[in-house]
Design a protein around this motif. Structure first.
Motif, short mmCIF file in Angstrom:
data_model
loop_
_atom_site.label_atom_id
_atom_site.label_comp_id
_atom_site.label_asym_id
_atom_site.label_seq_id
_atom_site.Cartn_x
_atom_site.Cartn_y
_atom_site.Cartn_z
N LEU A 1 -43.35 5.79 59.59
CA LEU A 1 -42.88 6.98 60.30
C LEU A 1 -42.86 8.20 59.39
N PHE A 2 -42.79 7.99 58.10
CA PHE A 2 -42.75 9.08 57.14
C PHE A 2 -44.07 9.23 56.37
N GLY A 3 -45.10 8.52 56.85
CA GLY A 3 -46.42 8.67 56.25
C GLY A 3 -46.64 7.89 54.97
N TYR A 4 -45.82 6.86 54.73
CA TYR A 4 -45.96 6.07 53.51
C TYR A 4 -46.48 4.67 53.85
N PRO A 5 -47.04 3.96 52.86
CA PRO A 5 -47.54 2.61 53.14
C PRO A 5 -46.43 1.65 53.55
N PHE A 6 -46.86 0.53 54.11
CA PHE A 6 -45.95 -0.51 54.57
C PHE A 6 -45.05 -0.96 53.42
N LEU A 7 -43.74 -1.05 53.70
CA LEU A 7 -42.73 -1.52 52.76
C LEU A 7 -42.52 -0.58 51.57
N THR A 8 -42.84 0.69 51.75
CA THR A 8 -42.48 1.67 50.73
C THR A 8 -40.98 1.93 50.80
N ALA A 9 -40.29 1.77 49.70
CA ALA A 9 -38.83 1.91 49.68
C ALA A 9 -38.44 3.32 49.28
N HIS A 10 -37.23 3.68 49.67
CA HIS A 10 -36.66 4.98 49.30
C HIS A 10 -35.23 4.76 48.83
N ALA A 11 -34.84 5.44 47.76
CA ALA A 11 -33.50 5.27 47.19
C ALA A 11 -32.88 6.63 46.93
N GLN A 12 -31.59 6.74 47.20
CA GLN A 12 -30.85 7.96 46.90
C GLN A 12 -29.35 7.62 46.90
N TYR A 13 -28.54 8.57 46.44
CA TYR A 13 -27.09 8.39 46.46
C TYR A 13 -26.53 8.90 47.78
N VAL A 14 -25.57 8.17 48.31
CA VAL A 14 -24.95 8.52 49.58
C VAL A 14 -23.46 8.77 49.34
N GLU A 15 -22.93 9.83 49.92
CA GLU A 15 -21.52 10.17 49.77
C GLU A 15 -20.71 9.44 50.84
N LEU A 16 -19.78 8.60 50.40
CA LEU A 16 -18.91 7.87 51.31
C LEU A 16 -17.48 8.39 51.20
N PRO A 17 -16.77 8.49 52.32
CA PRO A 17 -15.37 8.97 52.27
C PRO A 17 -14.50 8.06 51.41
N TYR A 18 -13.67 8.68 50.59
CA TYR A 18 -12.69 7.99 49.74
C TYR A 18 -13.34 7.15 48.64
N GLY B 1 -16.84 8.08 47.26
CA GLY B 1 -17.69 8.95 46.47
C GLY B 1 -19.14 8.57 46.61
N LYS B 2 -19.91 8.93 45.62
CA LYS B 2 -21.34 8.66 45.67
C LYS B 2 -21.63 7.19 45.33
N VAL B 3 -22.42 6.59 46.17
CA VAL B 3 -22.83 5.20 45.92
C VAL B 3 -24.35 5.14 46.07
N PRO B 4 -25.01 4.32 45.25
CA PRO B 4 -26.47 4.20 45.39
C PRO B 4 -26.83 3.46 46.68
N ALA B 5 -27.87 3.93 47.34
CA ALA B 5 -28.35 3.29 48.57
C ALA B 5 -29.87 3.31 48.56
N ALA B 6 -30.44 2.20 48.97
CA ALA B 6 -31.90 2.08 49.00
C ALA B 6 -32.30 1.34 50.26
N THR B 7 -33.44 1.72 50.82
CA THR B 7 -33.94 0.99 51.99
C THR B 7 -34.29 -0.45 51.64
N ALA B 8 -34.51 -0.72 50.35
CA ALA B 8 -34.77 -2.10 49.93
C ALA B 8 -33.57 -2.99 50.23
N LEU B 9 -32.37 -2.39 50.31
CA LEU B 9 -31.19 -3.17 50.65
C LEU B 9 -31.30 -3.73 52.07
N ILE B 10 -31.88 -2.95 52.98
CA ILE B 10 -32.08 -3.44 54.36
C ILE B 10 -33.09 -4.59 54.36
#
Length: 982
Positions: free
Chosen positions: A901-918, A920-929
Motif C-alpha cells: 500500500l505504501f509502494g514497498y516490496p512484500f514484507l518491508t518493515a517500518h520502525a519508529q517511536y510511538v508516544e503512549l500516555p503515561y 512515553g516514547k516506546v519503540p514500535a515496528a511493523t515486524a512486531l505484527i
C-alpha cells in the motif's frame, strides 16, 4: 496512477470473487451467478476505462515490488493484444455465467462451481496481463489446477476424475517444460521482464541456448493448446459441464498456448527452426483434428476435435510468422472463440432438452427447436467458413498466408494443399453437425421430449450468433479497430497493410474457399451414411487412441516401474528406509568433502576449556545412552535425549547465543513432553525380542553402528570445514550496523528473522502449519495396538493397591500423588502466560520473540492437560488451534502485503517511536505484527499436536465403554485379552 491501480485490480478481482463465492451459502444459487456475472461486468468496465490509452498505442504498466534485488516483481502490463484477449475472456465469461445459471441443476453445488470458475477466470487474466516471465508461469500453472477442478466438477463420475487427472498431468508436465524454457530465456535476455525479453530478439535468436529454450517453450504451449501429439486430453475433458467446455475451449484454457506463442513471437519467431517445428505441428493438428471431428458420434466430441483443428490452424499461422500470418492468427482466435462458444452452448441446450449427445439418436429437431436450429446453423456456417460470416474472413486470410512462399522447405510447398484438405473436412463436419441433429427423420427414442430452452439460457447463443453476423458483414467497422490495436502491439512498425473488405476480387484464397465449401459438401453427402453406421474415429486411425496410450504409459511408469523399484529398493519397514536416506546423505557428504581444502589450524585459537569439554562429553554420553536404551527402555532413552538437548542449550548460552539457547530450551521441553505422551500409546516391550541376540541381528546392529559413526564423523568434518573457513565479515557487519537503524531493534537475530529475512521465516511458518495439520490428520487416524490400550505397569500396581485396601477406590493413589503437582501446574498457567508475553514483546531488543513466546504459551496449555484429564480441561478452556494457525498465517501475510500500500516490496518493515500516555516514547515496528502472526501460529501448531495425542485417551475410554465385558471363558479362548476391570 488510476490506470495502474485499475490494471492491478483486473487479475485480482476474480480471485476476490472466488473467495466470496466459496464462502457463500450453497442455497443462494442466483446470488452466486450474480456475483460471477458482476465480476465479469466489472472487468469489462475496467477495460473500457483503459481503452483510450491502449488504443493510443500505450503500454500500461503496474508493478508491486516482491524481490527486486533478484528481478522478481509482480509486474503487470496491458497492451493492445492483452486488452483484446481480456475483453474476449470477460465477455464470454459473462455469457457463460448467464448460460450456466439455467444449465446447471439445482442439486449441483453452485458455490464450488462459481468459485472454481472465477479462480480460473483470474488465472487466465493473469496470464494475459503478466509482465514478468515468472509471474506468467505462476498463472499458467494456476490455470492447470483450476481447470482440473472444473473438469472434475462432477467428481462422482469416474470418467470425470480420470479426464481431469489426464488434463492436469499433460498440461502440468508441459508447464514444467515451460518453466525451464522461461528460465533459459531470462538467462539469455538478462532479465525476466517481458519488455526486456521482447527487446532482446537478436540476442535470443543468436544465442547457443536458443534451440533448447525454444523447444521447451513450445512443449509448454503445445500441451496447453492441445497440439499433436498432446491433443488427446481435450476430447476427454468433454466430461465437464457444458458451460465449462464452452469457456475453457473457446476463449481461455486452450487459447493460452497460442497466446503465449504470439506473445513471444517477436523475440523467438522468424527462424527456420521455429517454422519447421511450429509449422509441422500446427498443420498436422489442423488435418488430424478435422479428420477425427468428422467421424465423431458425440456432439461435444465433434466440437472438441474441431477445436483441436482450429487451434492447429492458428498454430500454423503463428509458425509461418509473417506479419500477415500473425494478423490472421489473432483474427481467427477472436472468430473461433465467438462461434465455438455458441456451438458448445447449443450442444449443451440439445443435451439438456433431449437427454443425449449421440448424433445417431438425434434428428429432426428443427420442428421442436426451430430457434435453436437457426442459431446452430449460423454458428456452424461460421465454423465452416461460409461468406458473410466471421469465420470466412479469417479463413481467407489463412489461405492467403499459406499460398505465399516464405521458406525454402517442402512444408511451405505442401501447406496450401493440406490447408485446403483440412478446410474441406471442416465444411463436412460442420454440415454433419447440422444435418444429423436438426434434419432427417424425427427421433422417437429420446430420453426427454425436446423443446426450446428457457429464454435466458438461449440468450448467450443469440448474442454470439449476432456477433458472427455483424463481424462477417461489417468487419472493418466492428472488429477492425481492435484487430489493428492487437496486431500493432505485437508487430509494431512491421504491421502490414491488410483489408477486411468482403470482396477482394477473384484470387487464390477465394477460389480455395469456394472449392473447400463445394468439396466438403459433396464429401459429406457421399459419406454421410457410412459415417453414421461406422464406428467412432477415422477408419485408418481408429486404433490410435491417445487416451489409451496415455493410460498405458501412466500405468507403466506409476505402477509397473514403481513396483519393480519397490521390489528391489523398497521396504515397508521404517529402519531400512532410514538407512537408505542416511546412506544417500552420507554419499552427498562425501562428494562435498572430496574437493574441500582443509585449512591449517590457526595459531592462538580458542584455549582449551576443561569445563566445556566435560559438558560435551556429558552430552555425548547422553546421546550414546539414548541410542543404547531406545529399543527396550524408551522412557530412559527419552530422558537421555532430553539431556543431550539441554547440553546443546547450555552450549548455545556458553557461546554467547542466548536467542538460540532460549529457543532450544523451550522446544526441548515441548518435544520431550509430547514424545512422552506419544510413548504411552506404543506397544510395550517387557520381554526380549526373539532372535535379538542372534548373529544376524548383531551384525545388523554393527553395520548400523558403523554407518552412524561414519555419518557423525562426516558431519563433524563438514562442520569443521565450514567453521574453519575465512568468512567475509561484511555480512555480519551489515546486520550489526543496520539492525537498529533499519529494523528498529537491537536483538540482531530477531531482526534478521522478522525483517531482513522475513520472507524465509514466512515460508518456514507456512511449512510448520502444513506439518502440524498433517501430523494431526495422521494421529487422528492412528489406532494403538490392543496391548497399548492397557494402563501402564505402574498404574496397574497402584490400582491393585487401591483395590486391596479398605476405604480406597480405584485410582485414589494416582490422584493423591499427582494432587500437589496438579495444583501447582494449574497455578502456573497465568505466570507462564505472562512469561510468554514478556518474551514476545522483548524479542525485538532482547532474547525472545514470537517463536519462543508461542512455544512458552503452548507449554502453559500443555501443563493444563497434564494437570487434569482432557474432558475437565476442555470444559473450561476451548483453544481451537486450527483458528490460531489460520489467524497467525493471515496476520503474517497481511503484514507483508500491507507494505504494498505504501509502494514497498512484500514484507518491508517500518520502525519508529510511538508516544503512549503515561509511558512515553516506546519503540514500535511493523515486524512486531509479523512476529505476532508467528506467535499465534506456533501456539496453534503445538497445541494441535497436543490435542491429537491427548484425545487418544478419550478414544481409548470410549472404545472400552463400547466393548462388552468378556466372560472368563471368552477371555481364555482369546488368549487373555483385556480381561475385566479388576
Amino acid at each position: 496512477m488510476v490506470e495502474q491501480n485499475l490494471l492491478l485490480i483486473l487479475p485480482l478481482l476474480p480471485f476476490l470473487g472466488c473467495l466470496a463465492a466459496a464462502g457463500a451459502p450453497s442455497q443462494i444459487r442466483d446470488g452466486e451467478a450474480w456475483l460471477a456475472g458482476l465480476v465479469a461486468v466489472a472487468g469489462l468496465l475496467i477495460l473500457a476505462a483503459l481503452f483510450p490509452a491502449v488504443a493510443a498505442g500505450r503500454v500500461i504498466h503496474a508493478s508491486v515490488s516482491w524481490a527486486p534485488s533478484i528481478g522478481l516483481d509482480l509486474t503487470f502490463r496491458i497492451d493492445g493484444l492483452a486488452w483484446v484477449f481480456l475483453a474476449l475472456i470477460m465477455a464470454i465469461a459473462l455469457l457463460v455465467v448467464i448460460y450456466a445459471r439455467y444449465y446447471m441443476s439445482p442439486k449441483d453445488p453452485a458455490a464450488r462451481f462459481y468459485a472454481c470458475f472465477l479462480a480460473f477466470l483470474g488465472s487466465m487474466s493473469g496470464i494475459v496481463v503478466s509482465g514478468n516471465l515468472m509471474l506468467l508461469f505462476v498463472f499458467w500453472e494456476l490455470t492447470s489446477v483450476t481447470s482440473f477442478l472444473l473438469i472434475a466438477y462432477w467428481h462422482h463420475l469416474p470418467v470425470a476424475r480420470d479426464s481431469a487427472r489426464m488434463a492436469l498431468i499433460v498440461t502440468g508436465s508441459g508447464g514444467l517444460c515451460l518453466l525451464a524454457g522461461l528460465l533459459l530465456i531470462g538467462h539469455m535476455a538478462g532479465s525476466y521482464d517481458l519488455d526486456v525479453v521482447l527487446a532482446s530478439a537478436d540476442v535470443i535468436r543468436n544465442h547457443a541456448l536458443y534451440p533448447p529454450a525454444l523447444i521447451l517453450v513450445l512443449l509448454g504451449a503445445f500441451t496447453k493448446s492441445a497440439q499433436v501429439p498432446f491433443h488427446f486430453w481435450l476430447p476427454s475433458a468433454m466430461t465437464a459441464p457444458t458451460p465449462v467446455s464452452a469457456f475453457l475451449h473457446s476463449a481461455t484454457m486452450v487459447k493460452a498456448g497460442v497466446f503465449l506463442l504470439i506473445r513471444v513471437s517477436p523475440a523467438m519467431a522468424g527462424t527456420d527452426l521455429w517454422f519447421l517445428i511450429v509449422g509441422w505441428v500446427g498443420i498436422a493438428t489442423l488435418l488430424l483434428g478435422a479428420t477425427f471431428a468428422l467421424f465423431q458420434h458425440d456432439l461435444k466430441g465433434l466440437l472438441a476435435y474441431s477445436t483441436i483443428s482450429h487451434l492447429g490452424l492458428i498454430t500454423t499461422l503463428i509458425g509461418i510468422a509473417t506479419p500477415l500470418a500473425i494478423v490472421a492468427a489473432i483474427f481467427h482466435i477472436l472468430n473461433h472463440a465467438i462461434f465455438k462458444a455458441s456451438l458448445f452452448m447449443a450442444a449443451g441446450i440439445i443435451e439438456h432438452e433431449t437427454g443425449t449427445r449421440d448424433m445417431r439418436r438425434l434428428g429432426g429437431l428443427h420442428r421442436a427447436m426451430p430457434i435453436t436450429t437457426r442459431l446452430a446453423i449460423v454458428a456452424s456456417a461460421a465454423m465452416a467458413g461460409v461468406p458473410l460470416l466471421n469465420g470466412f474472413l479469417s479463413k481467407e486470410m489463412f489461405f492467403a498466408a499459406t499460398v505465399e512462399r516464405n521458406y525454402a522447405h517442402a512444408l511451405d510447398s505442401a501447406m496450401p494443399w493440406i490447408a485446403f484438405a483440412a478446410s474441406a473436412i471442416g465444411v463436412a463436419y460442420s454440415l454433419r453437425f447440422i444435418v444429423s441433429v436438426f434434419f432427417g427423420p424425427v427421433a422417437t427414442d429420446l430420453p426427454r421430449t425436446p423443446h426450446e430452452p428457457p429464454r435466458w439460457m438461449r440468450f448467450p447463443v443469440e448474442i454470439l450468433v449476432v456477433v458472427c453476423l455483424i463481424v462477417g458483414i461489417l468487419p472493418a467497422y466492428t472488429v477492425g479497430p481492435f484487430l489493428e490495436m492487437a496486431a500493432h502491439s505485437v508487430l509494431g512498425t512491421a504491421t502490414p497493410e491488410y483489408s477486411l473488405a468482403l470482396w477482394h476480387g477473384i484470387n487464390a484464397p477465394l477460389v480455395m474457399s469456394v472449392l473447400a465449401l463445394a468439396a466438403g459438401s459433396v464429401g459429406f453427402f457421399l459419406l454421410r451414411r457410412a459415417i453414421a453406421a461406422g464406428k467412432e474415429g477415422p477408419p485408418l486411425l481408429r486404433g490410435i487412441q491417445g487416451r489409451r496410450i496415455f493410460d498405458r504409459v501412466l500405468v507403466t511408469v506409476s505402477w509397473r516401474w514403481a513396483r519393480a523399484a519397490f521390489r528391489y529398493l523398497g521396504t515397508e519397514r521404517l529402519q531400512p528406509q532410514l538407512r537408505l536416506l542416511v546412506l544417500l546423505a552420507f554419499a552427498v557428504g562425501l562428494v562435498t568433502l572430496a574437493g574441500t581444502r582443509w585449512p591449517a589450524p590457526e595459531a592462538g585459537g580458542a584455549p582449551f576449556d576443561p569445563v566445556f569439554a566435560i559438558l560435551w562429553l556429558l552430552g555425548g554420553a547422553c546421546a550414546i545412552t539414548a541410542a543404547w536404551q531406545a529399543k527396550y527402555h524408551r522412557f530412559a532413552a527419552l530422558l537421555m535425549v532430553g539431556g543431550a538437548g539441554l547440553v546443546t542449550c547450555v552450549s548455545f548460552a556458553w557461546l554467547s547465543a542466548p536467542d538460540l539457547a532460549v529457543t532450544q530450551l523451550v522446544v526441548e521441553v515441548v518435544t520431550t513432553v509430547l514424545l512422552l505422551l506419544g510413548l504411552r500409546w506404543l506397544p510395550k516391550r517387557l520381554e526380549e525380542i526373539p532372535g535379538d541376540l542372534a548373529v544376524t541381528a548383531r551384525l545388523r546392529r554393527a553395520r548400523d553402528l558403523v554407518l552412524a559413526i561414519a555419518c557423525g564423523a562426516g558431519l563433524a568434518a563438514i562442520s569443521y570445514a565450514i567453521m574453519s573457513q575465512s568468512i567475509d565479515p561484511r555480512i555480519a557487519t551489515y546486520f550489526l550496523e543496520n539492525a537498529y537503524v533499519e529494523g528498529g531493534g537491537t536483538n540482531v537475530v530477531n531482526v534478521i528473522l522478522v525483517d531482513f529475512r522475513a520472507f524465509d521465516t514466512f515460508g518456514e511458518i507456512t511449512v510448520l502449519a502444513i506439518v502440524a495439520l498433517t501430523v494431526f490428520a495422521l494421529l487422528r487416524r492412528f489406532r494403538p495396538a490392543a496391548e497399548a490400550d492397557e494402563p501402564p505397569e505402574q498404574q496397574l500396581l497402584q490400582n491393585k493397591f487401591d483395590e486391596a485396601s479398605e476405604g480406597r477406590d480405584r485410582g485414589d493413589t494416582l490422584r493423591d500423588y499427582l494432587h500437589v503437582p496438579s495444583v501447582i501446574m494449574q497455578w502456573m498457567f497465568a505466570p507462564i502466560i505472562l512469561l510468554s508475553l514478556h518474551l514476545f514483546f522483548r524479542g525485538h531488543d532482547l532474547p525472545g520473540g514470537g517463536f519462543a513466546g508461542g512455544v512458552v504459551l503452548a507449554i502453559a496449555f500443555l501443563l493444563q492437560y497434564l494437570a487434569a484429564d482432557v474432558v475437565t480441561v476442555e470444559d473450561r478452556l476451548r483453544i481451537l488451534p486450527v483458528r490460531w494457525i489460520g489467524f497467525g498465517l493471515m496476520v503474517a501475510a497481511l503484514t507483508g502485503a500491507g507494505s504494498w500500500l505504501f509502494g514497498y516490496p512484500f514484507l518491508t518493515a517500518h520502525a519508529q517511536y510511538v508516544e503512549l500516555p503515561y509511558i512515553g516514547k516506546v519503540p514500535a515496528a511493523t515486524a512486531l505484527i509479523f512476529d505476532a502472526g508467528i506467535y499465534s501460529l506456533v501456539v496453534g501448531a503445538t497445541v494441535l499436536v497436543l490435542l491429537a495425542l491427548a484425545h487418544q485417551s478419550l478414544r481409548a475410554a470410549r472404545k472400552k465403554a463400547q466393548d462388552p465385558p468378556e466372560t472368563p471363558a471368552a477371555g481364555a479362548e482369546a488368549g487373555g485379552g483385556v480381561g475385566g476391570t479388576g
